[in-house]
Design a protein around this motif. Structure first.
Motif, PDB file in Angstrom:
ATOM      1  N   VAL A   1     -64.579  98.145 111.161  1.00  0.00           N
ATOM      2  CA  VAL A   1     -63.218  98.599 111.497  1.00  0.00           C
ATOM      3  C   VAL A   1     -62.675  99.474 110.381  1.00  0.00           C
ATOM      4  O   VAL A   1     -62.084 100.537 110.625  1.00  0.00           O
ATOM      5  N   GLN A   2     -62.888  99.071 109.136  1.00  0.00           N
ATOM      6  CA  GLN A   2     -62.414  99.856 107.996  1.00  0.00           C
ATOM      7  C   GLN A   2     -63.119 101.211 107.914  1.00  0.00           C
ATOM      8  O   GLN A   2     -62.481 102.220 107.593  1.00  0.00           O
ATOM      9  N   ILE A   3     -64.400 101.247 108.216  1.00  0.00           N
ATOM     10  CA  ILE A   3     -65.134 102.526 108.211  1.00  0.00           C
ATOM     11  C   ILE A   3     -64.553 103.473 109.245  1.00  0.00           C
ATOM     12  O   ILE A   3     -64.340 104.662 108.978  1.00  0.00           O
ATOM     13  N   VAL A   4     -64.259 102.961 110.443  1.00  0.00           N
ATOM     14  CA  VAL A   4     -63.658 103.787 111.491  1.00  0.00           C
ATOM     15  C   VAL A   4     -62.296 104.304 111.029  1.00  0.00           C
ATOM     16  O   VAL A   4     -61.963 105.486 111.229  1.00  0.00           O
ATOM     17  N   LEU A   5     -61.501 103.449 110.392  1.00  0.00           N
ATOM     18  CA  LEU A   5     -60.183 103.868 109.907  1.00  0.00           C
ATOM     19  C   LEU A   5     -60.290 104.890 108.775  1.00  0.00           C
ATOM     20  O   LEU A   5     -59.449 105.790 108.662  1.00  0.00           O
ATOM     21  N   ILE A   6     -61.321 104.785 107.947  1.00  0.00           N
ATOM     22  CA  ILE A   6     -61.550 105.779 106.891  1.00  0.00           C
ATOM     23  C   ILE A   6     -61.841 107.136 107.517  1.00  0.00           C
ATOM     24  O   ILE A   6     -61.265 108.161 107.127  1.00  0.00           O
ATOM     25  N   LEU A   7     -62.720 107.157 108.509  1.00  0.00           N
ATOM     26  CA  LEU A   7     -63.062 108.414 109.190  1.00  0.00           C
ATOM     27  C   LEU A   7     -61.848 108.996 109.910  1.00  0.00           C
ATOM     28  O   LEU A   7     -61.608 110.209 109.876  1.00  0.00           O
ATOM     29  N   PHE A   8     -61.080 108.137 110.545  1.00  0.00           N
ATOM     30  CA  PHE A   8     -59.873 108.575 111.248  1.00  0.00           C
ATOM     31  C   PHE A   8     -58.857 109.170 110.268  1.00  0.00           C
ATOM     32  O   PHE A   8     -58.248 110.208 110.544  1.00  0.00           O
ATOM     33  N   THR A   9     -58.711 108.543 109.115  1.00  0.00           N
ATOM     34  CA  THR A   9     -57.783 109.051 108.095  1.00  0.00           C
ATOM     35  C   THR A   9     -58.246 110.402 107.563  1.00  0.00           C
ATOM     36  O   THR A   9     -57.425 111.312 107.368  1.00  0.00           O
ATOM     37  N   PHE A  10     -59.540 110.552 107.339  1.00  0.00           N
ATOM     38  CA  PHE A  10     -60.068 111.836 106.880  1.00  0.00           C
ATOM     39  C   PHE A  10     -59.752 112.931 107.906  1.00  0.00           C
ATOM     40  O   PHE A  10     -59.268 114.008 107.554  1.00  0.00           O
ATOM     41  N   PHE A  11     -60.006 112.644 109.169  1.00  0.00           N
ATOM     42  CA  PHE A  11     -59.713 113.601 110.237  1.00  0.00           C
ATOM     43  C   PHE A  11     -58.226 113.946 110.266  1.00  0.00           C
ATOM     44  O   PHE A  11     -57.844 115.117 110.363  1.00  0.00           O
ATOM     45  N   ASP A  12     -57.378 112.920 110.170  1.00  0.00           N
ATOM     46  CA  ASP A  12     -55.925 113.150 110.193  1.00  0.00           C
ATOM     47  C   ASP A  12     -55.462 114.014 109.031  1.00  0.00           C
ATOM     48  O   ASP A  12     -54.592 114.873 109.206  1.00  0.00           O
ATOM     49  N   LEU A  13     -56.019 113.774 107.841  1.00  0.00           N
ATOM     50  CA  LEU A  13     -55.623 114.564 106.672  1.00  0.00           C
ATOM     51  C   LEU A  13     -55.957 116.043 106.854  1.00  0.00           C
ATOM     52  O   LEU A  13     -55.247 116.904 106.342  1.00  0.00           O
ATOM     53  N   VAL A  14     -57.014 116.320 107.574  1.00  0.00           N
ATOM     54  CA  VAL A  14     -57.379 117.717 107.827  1.00  0.00           C
ATOM     55  C   VAL A  14     -56.583 118.264 108.996  1.00  0.00           C
ATOM     56  O   VAL A  14     -55.856 119.258 108.883  1.00  0.00           O
ATOM     57  N   TYR A  15     -56.694 117.618 110.141  1.00  0.00           N
ATOM     58  CA  TYR A  15     -56.166 118.161 111.396  1.00  0.00           C
ATOM     59  C   TYR A  15     -54.642 118.250 111.421  1.00  0.00           C
ATOM     60  O   TYR A  15     -54.085 119.311 111.698  1.00  0.00           O
ATOM     61  N   PHE A  16     -53.965 117.155 111.137  1.00  0.00           N
ATOM     62  CA  PHE A  16     -52.508 117.157 111.256  1.00  0.00           C
ATOM     63  C   PHE A  16     -51.841 118.027 110.200  1.00  0.00           C
ATOM     64  O   PHE A  16     -50.826 118.665 110.472  1.00  0.00           O
ATOM     65  N   ARG A  17     -52.402 118.077 109.004  1.00  0.00           N
ATOM     66  CA  ARG A  17     -51.829 118.975 107.998  1.00  0.00           C
ATOM     67  C   ARG A  17     -52.074 120.429 108.390  1.00  0.00           C
ATOM     68  O   ARG A  17     -51.239 121.300 108.171  1.00  0.00           O
ATOM     69  N   TYR A  18     -53.242 120.703 108.974  1.00  0.00           N
ATOM     70  CA  TYR A  18     -53.538 122.070 109.450  1.00  0.00           C
ATOM     71  C   TYR A  18     -52.568 122.461 110.558  1.00  0.00           C
ATOM     72  O   TYR A  18     -51.992 123.556 110.533  1.00  0.00           O
ATOM     73  N   ILE A  19     -52.358 121.595 111.528  1.00  0.00           N
ATOM     74  CA  ILE A  19     -51.440 121.872 112.644  1.00  0.00           C
ATOM     75  C   ILE A  19     -50.015 122.090 112.127  1.00  0.00           C
ATOM     76  O   ILE A  19     -49.305 122.977 112.585  1.00  0.00           O
ATOM     77  N   ALA A  20     -49.600 121.285 111.169  1.00  0.00           N
ATOM     78  CA  ALA A  20     -48.215 121.347 110.687  1.00  0.00           C
ATOM     79  C   ALA A  20     -47.948 122.497 109.726  1.00  0.00           C
ATOM     80  O   ALA A  20     -46.864 123.082 109.752  1.00  0.00           O
TER      81      ALA A  20
END
Length: 194
Positions: A80-99
């Motif tokens: 579960v923590q590994i999935v959340l790490i990957l999700f956080t990495f994606f969010d740091l890239v994608y959402f900051r790029y979109i914003a």
């Protein structure tokens, strides 16, 4: 540990401010009074970031214990923590790029921050694992990457590079400090009670 972590946060912001904004740092050194006022301000800011780090650190310790009880298996909780790490990495890239991306910027520009944070997290999670057990690697990585990211959200949403670097560096260093000292403190307590 509370006081030393406060000092670590304050000194980290002071050092990071001198490194990333040398011209501004030199400007406040024109007089002793301005230097002291600026240094006290930066120390206070760092101590504030340190307090955020400490709250997040102890919140994670609680969540970790609850999750171990809920999942009944360390392996499931690690996945579960590994999935959340990957999700956080994606969010740091994608959402900051979109914003924050301008028309000429690519998403690759937004890979730098999460990649640097992830590599630093890997290094210190490995150090924690070497000092304790192999089972400590994933929780340490999760704390250093995901929890640090969550704690630094106020700076991340402003997209001011100076504040992002100051807040992230202070919180990350404080989390590393707490992470690497925790097992020493708890081991000493166990030895005293035995």
């Amino acid at each position: 540990m509370f006081v030393t972590t406060l000092l670590v946060g304050g000194l980290t912001v002071l050092a990071a401010s001198a490194l990333i904004n040398w011209e501004g740092f030199q400007a406040i050194t024109s007089s002793v009074e301005e230097f002291l006022a600026g240094a006290i301000f930066l120390l206070a800011v760092g101590m504030t970031f340190s307090a955020i780090s400490q709250m997040g650190f102890f919140a994670y310790l609680l969540v970790n214990r609850l999750a171990l009880g809920l999942f009944k298996s360390k392996k499931v909780w690690h996945y579960v923590q590994i999935v959340l790490i990957l999700f956080t990495f994606f969010d740091l890239v994608y959402f900051r790029y979109i914003a924050f991306a301008t028309p000429r910027e690519t998403w690759l520009n937004y890979m730098i921050l999460p990649t640097v944070l992830f590599i630093a997290s890997l290094v210190f999670a490995y150090i924690k694992m070497r000092q304790t057990t192999e089972a400590a690697f994933i929780p340490a990585l999760f704390l250093l990457f995901v929890v640090t990211t969550i704690e630094a959200v106020p700076a991340l949403v402003t997209n001011d590079s100076v504040w992002v670097i100051l807040m992230l560096s202070a919180i990350f260093v404080c989390n590393v400090w707490q992470l690497l000292w925790l097992h020493r403190l708890t081991t000493d307590d166990k030895k005293k009670s035995a």
